[in-house]
Design a protein around this motif. Structure first.
Motif, short mmCIF file in Angstrom:
data_model
loop_
_atom_site.label_atom_id
_atom_site.label_comp_id
_atom_site.label_asym_id
_atom_site.label_seq_id
_atom_site.Cartn_x
_atom_site.Cartn_y
_atom_site.Cartn_z
N MET A 142 0.86 -1.17 0.00
CA MET A 142 0.00 0.00 0.00
C MET A 142 0.90 1.23 0.00
O MET A 142 1.82 1.32 0.81
CB MET A 142 -0.90 0.01 1.24
N ARG A 143 0.66 2.13 -0.91
CA ARG A 143 1.48 3.34 -1.02
C ARG A 143 0.59 4.57 -1.01
O ARG A 143 -0.58 4.52 -1.38
CB ARG A 143 2.28 3.32 -2.31
N LYS A 144 1.17 5.68 -0.59
CA LYS A 144 0.47 6.96 -0.59
C LYS A 144 1.27 7.91 -1.48
O LYS A 144 2.48 8.07 -1.31
CB LYS A 144 0.37 7.52 0.82
N ASN A 145 0.59 8.55 -2.44
CA ASN A 145 1.30 9.48 -3.33
C ASN A 145 1.35 10.88 -2.72
O ASN A 145 0.90 11.10 -1.60
CB ASN A 145 0.68 9.48 -4.73
N LYS A 146 1.88 11.82 -3.47
CA LYS A 146 2.05 13.19 -2.96
C LYS A 146 0.73 13.88 -2.65
O LYS A 146 0.69 14.82 -1.86
CB LYS A 146 2.84 14.02 -3.97
N ASN A 147 -0.35 13.41 -3.26
CA ASN A 147 -1.68 13.98 -3.01
C ASN A 147 -2.42 13.25 -1.89
O ASN A 147 -3.63 13.39 -1.75
CB ASN A 147 -2.51 13.95 -4.29
N ASN A 148 -1.70 12.42 -1.14
CA ASN A 148 -2.27 11.62 -0.05
C ASN A 148 -3.32 10.62 -0.52
O ASN A 148 -4.20 10.23 0.25
CB ASN A 148 -2.83 12.50 1.07
N GLU A 149 -3.23 10.19 -1.76
CA GLU A 149 -4.13 9.17 -2.29
C GLU A 149 -3.45 7.81 -2.12
O GLU A 149 -2.27 7.65 -2.43
CB GLU A 149 -4.43 9.42 -3.77
#
Length: 63
Positions: A28-35
């Motif tokens: 599970m990863r979170k991108n720069k937009n917190n998605e």
């Protein structure tokens, strides 16, 4: 593949772009937009040391 299908497909043969792989893990990863998005770790069935990281949504479960 959806995240709720992962527990049934772990260590089983799945398909990515028509090629068989073994699903060895999910991250599970979170991108720069917190998605949050999920990635699948796939092991090639012919080349044991080959791992591919792809979007979970692009993996198909073989039934």
């Amino acid at each position: 593949m959806r995240i709720d299908e992962v527990s049934l497909a772990l260590r089983e043969v799945v398909s990515f772009k028509g090629t068989p792989y073994i699903l060895t893990g999910v991250m599970m990863r979170k991108n720069k937009n917190n998605e949050i998005h999920y990635e699948a770790e796939l092991q090639d069935v012919k080349a044991n040391r080959c791992l591919v990281i792809v979007a979970l949504s692009s993996v198909e479960r073989k039934i």
